[in-house]
Design a protein around this motif. Structure first.
Motif, PDB file in Angstrom:
ATOM      1  N   PRO A   6       0.848  -1.262  -0.003  1.00  0.00           N
ATOM      2  CA  PRO A   6       0.025  -0.031   0.023  1.00  0.00           C
ATOM      3  C   PRO A   6       0.820   1.352  -0.083  1.00  0.00           C
ATOM      4  N   SER A   7       0.452   2.164  -0.636  1.00  0.00           N
ATOM      5  CA  SER A   7       1.210   3.482  -0.846  1.00  0.00           C
ATOM      6  C   SER A   7       0.390   4.613   0.078  1.00  0.00           C
ATOM      7  N   ILE A   8       1.343   4.908   1.024  1.00  0.00           N
ATOM      8  CA  ILE A   8       0.937   6.027   2.180  1.00  0.00           C
ATOM      9  C   ILE A   8       0.520   7.138   1.401  1.00  0.00           C
ATOM     10  N   LEU A   9       1.090   7.359   0.088  1.00  0.00           N
ATOM     11  CA  LEU A   9       0.546   8.877  -0.367  1.00  0.00           C
ATOM     12  C   LEU A   9      -0.873   9.064  -0.390  1.00  0.00           C
ATOM     13  N   SER A  10      -1.597   7.966  -0.332  1.00  0.00           N
ATOM     14  CA  SER A  10      -3.116   8.200  -0.270  1.00  0.00           C
ATOM     15  C   SER A  10      -3.582   7.987   1.105  1.00  0.00           C
ATOM     16  N   ALA A  11      -2.753   7.749   2.118  1.00  0.00           N
ATOM     17  CA  ALA A  11      -3.056   8.097   3.438  1.00  0.00           C
ATOM     18  C   ALA A  11      -3.409   9.312   3.837  1.00  0.00           C
ATOM     19  N   CYS A  62      10.879   2.308   0.128  1.00  0.00           N
ATOM     20  CA  CYS A  62      10.917   3.950  -0.397  1.00  0.00           C
ATOM     21  C   CYS A  62      11.098   3.969  -1.838  1.00  0.00           C
ATOM     22  N   HIS A  63      10.042   4.676  -2.409  1.00  0.00           N
ATOM     23  CA  HIS A  63      10.456   5.007  -3.935  1.00  0.00           C
ATOM     24  C   HIS A  63      10.733   6.446  -4.009  1.00  0.00           C
ATOM     25  N   LEU A  64      11.921   6.630  -4.533  1.00  0.00           N
ATOM     26  CA  LEU A  64      12.557   8.046  -4.440  1.00  0.00           C
ATOM     27  C   LEU A  64      12.293   8.466  -5.811  1.00  0.00           C
ATOM     28  N   MET A  65      11.340   9.648  -5.868  1.00  0.00           N
ATOM     29  CA  MET A  65      11.060  10.447  -7.273  1.00  0.00           C
ATOM     30  C   MET A  65      11.869  11.742  -6.861  1.00  0.00           C
ATOM     31  N   ILE A  66      13.352  11.525  -6.896  1.00  0.00           N
ATOM     32  CA  ILE A  66      14.113  12.877  -6.499  1.00  0.00           C
ATOM     33  C   ILE A  66      15.119  12.998  -7.632  1.00  0.00           C
ATOM     34  N   ILE A 133       8.442  -0.890 -12.740  1.00  0.00           N
ATOM     35  CA  ILE A 133       8.004  -0.405 -13.814  1.00  0.00           C
ATOM     36  C   ILE A 133       6.696   0.459 -13.553  1.00  0.00           C
ATOM     37  N   MET A 134       7.050   1.916 -13.848  1.00  0.00           N
ATOM     38  CA  MET A 134       6.032   2.690 -13.590  1.00  0.00           C
ATOM     39  C   MET A 134       4.488   2.589 -14.645  1.00  0.00           C
ATOM     40  N   THR A 135       3.452   2.543 -13.995  1.00  0.00           N
ATOM     41  CA  THR A 135       2.302   2.226 -15.024  1.00  0.00           C
ATOM     42  C   THR A 135       1.360   3.454 -14.969  1.00  0.00           C
ATOM     43  N   PRO A 138       5.151   9.205 -12.967  1.00  0.00           N
ATOM     44  CA  PRO A 138       5.172   9.602 -11.411  1.00  0.00           C
ATOM     45  C   PRO A 138       4.800  10.882 -11.086  1.00  0.00           C
ATOM     46  N   GLY A 139       4.272  10.973  -9.847  1.00  0.00           N
ATOM     47  CA  GLY A 139       4.280  12.324  -9.378  1.00  0.00           C
ATOM     48  C   GLY A 139       2.881  12.504  -8.337  1.00  0.00           C
ATOM     49  N   PHE A 140       1.706  11.721  -8.834  1.00  0.00           N
ATOM     50  CA  PHE A 140       0.475  11.743  -8.184  1.00  0.00           C
ATOM     51  C   PHE A 140      -0.348  10.322  -7.981  1.00  0.00           C
ATOM     52  N   GLY A 141      -1.161  10.337  -6.918  1.00  0.00           N
ATOM     53  CA  GLY A 141      -1.605   8.953  -6.628  1.00  0.00           C
ATOM     54  C   GLY A 141      -3.219   9.310  -7.545  1.00  0.00           C
ATOM     55  N   GLY A 142      -3.570   8.340  -7.723  1.00  0.00           N
ATOM     56  CA  GLY A 142      -5.172   8.370  -8.106  1.00  0.00           C
ATOM     57  C   GLY A 142      -5.398   8.418  -9.717  1.00  0.00           C
ATOM     58  N   GLN A 143      -4.211   8.410 -10.340  1.00  0.00           N
ATOM     59  CA  GLN A 143      -4.453   8.317 -11.744  1.00  0.00           C
ATOM     60  C   GLN A 143      -4.574   7.134 -12.686  1.00  0.00           C
ATOM     61  N   ALA A 144      -4.921   7.272 -13.589  1.00  0.00           N
ATOM     62  CA  ALA A 144      -5.470   6.016 -14.738  1.00  0.00           C
ATOM     63  C   ALA A 144      -4.218   4.896 -15.067  1.00  0.00           C
ATOM     64  N   VAL A 192       1.935  -1.996  -5.927  1.00  0.00           N
ATOM     65  CA  VAL A 192       1.790  -1.024  -5.286  1.00  0.00           C
ATOM     66  C   VAL A 192       0.415  -0.596  -5.375  1.00  0.00           C
ATOM     67  N   ALA A 193      -0.324  -0.266  -4.406  1.00  0.00           N
ATOM     68  CA  ALA A 193      -1.727   0.245  -4.434  1.00  0.00           C
ATOM     69  C   ALA A 193      -1.789   1.546  -3.591  1.00  0.00           C
ATOM     70  N   GLY A 194      -2.193   2.662  -4.050  1.00  0.00           N
ATOM     71  CA  GLY A 194      -2.494   3.787  -2.997  1.00  0.00           C
ATOM     72  C   GLY A 194      -3.842   3.978  -2.770  1.00  0.00           C
ATOM     73  N   SER A 195      -4.515   4.496  -3.860  1.00  0.00           N
ATOM     74  CA  SER A 195      -5.892   5.029  -3.812  1.00  0.00           C
ATOM     75  C   SER A 195      -6.894   3.612  -3.714  1.00  0.00           C
TER      76      SER A 195
HETATM   77  C1  DX5 Z   1       2.889   7.858  -8.070  1.00  0.00           C
HETATM   78  C2  DX5 Z   1       3.240   7.105  -7.000  1.00  0.00           C
HETATM   79  C3  DX5 Z   1       2.391   6.058  -6.576  1.00  0.00           C
HETATM   80  C4  DX5 Z   1       1.292   6.561  -6.161  1.00  0.00           C
HETATM   81  C5  DX5 Z   1       0.185   5.177  -6.539  1.00  0.00           C
HETATM   82  O1  DX5 Z   1       3.932   8.673  -8.588  1.00  0.00           O
HETATM   83  O2  DX5 Z   1       4.506   6.743  -7.315  1.00  0.00           O
HETATM   84  O3  DX5 Z   1       3.120   5.034  -5.548  1.00  0.00           O
HETATM   85  O4  DX5 Z   1       1.147   6.570  -4.753  1.00  0.00           O
HETATM   86  O5  DX5 Z   1      -1.022   5.569  -6.362  1.00  0.00           O
HETATM   87  P1  DX5 Z   1      -2.391   5.107  -6.819  1.00  0.00           P
HETATM   88  O6  DX5 Z   1      -2.172   3.789  -6.443  1.00  0.00           O
HETATM   89  O7  DX5 Z   1      -3.383   5.696  -6.544  1.00  0.00           O
HETATM   90  O8  DX5 Z   1      -2.045   5.234  -8.235  1.00  0.00           O
END
Ligand code: DX5
Ligand code: ZN
Length: 227
Positions: A6-11, A62-66, A133-135, A138-144, A192-195
């Protein structure tokens, strides 16, 4: 068995310790570090990772988008992360960095944005414990979820089999009950699953449901027939 992170970005960031406990059956807790340069969003850094690692028994992914991952990634191992993912696009010396992460005691992982191909990295794969592999971009949760990434997942799974590697293949972005089976079928084994987790009424149940869907799809997948 499929791993669900679970991704805490959505927490709720004001209640991170409780939110971590809400998914205690998860394999790893996915922590998205963003610097507002590599991606157009700013989240959290070393002090919060350090605090979170003391607040939960679930290991931190830890996923570093830096930018300048070479300089900063080792600090996340010291902060308590069990796995540290840097982006291929942000690392000047990925082999040296992966070795440093491993030497410090964490699993070393490398991520690819949607437009970055896997093929140039084939020879580096033995240096890694996981490939992400980013699907989504990267940058935001809740994308398609980007279905156009499925061929890259398949090609990566083929490379893992070809070289007989113990490399985990993670997908991140838009992973949900409607997309996880496609990812598993294509060759992913860490999700990984956030939302889809924190947006659910019962996050722990969402983790179990996602894992069950992934396990069924994996069992039927050609790539997993020898597992
Ligand atoms: C997006 C992040 C993801 C994000 C996924 O750049 O790397 O980890 O939290 O969120 P969902 O599962 O909502 O797409
Ligand atoms: Zn992430």
């Amino acid at each position: 068995m499929a791993q669900i992170n679970p991704s805490i970005l959505s927490a709720d960031f004001a209640r991170l310790a409780e939110e971590a406990k809400a998914v205690e059956g998860a394999d790893w807790l996915h922590v998205d570090v963003m610097d507002n340069h590599f991606v157009p969003n700013l989240t959290l850094g070393v002090p919060i990772v350090e605090a979170l690692s003391k607040a939960t028994d679930t290991p931190l992914d830890c996923h570093l988008m830096i930018e300048d991952a070479d300089r900063w990634a080792p600090s996340y191992v010291e902060a308590g992360a069990g796995s540290v993912t840097f982006h291929a696009e942000a690392a000047a010396a990925p082999v040296r960095l992966a070795r440093e992460i491993r030497a410090k005691g964490a699993r070393a992982s490398m991520a690819l944005k949607p437009a970055t191909p896997i093929e140039p990295y084939e020879d580096l794969l033995p240096e890694l414990d996981m490939l992400l592999i980013m699907t989504v971009e990267p940058g935001f949760g809740g994308q398609a979820f980007l279905d156009i990434m499925l061929p890259k997942i398949r090609r990566t799974r083929e490379l893992i089999s070809k070289h007989g590697l113990e490399l985990w293949l993670q997908v991140d972005g838009g992973v949900s009950a409607t997309t996880i089976e496609r990812c598993a079928e294509a060759g992913a084994d860490v999700f990984v699953a956030g939302s889809a987790v924190y947006g659910a009424a019962d996050p722990a149940a969402a983790v179990r449901d996602l894992r069950a869907l992934a396990d069924v799809a994996t069992a039927a997948a050609p790539w997993a027939c020898d597992h």
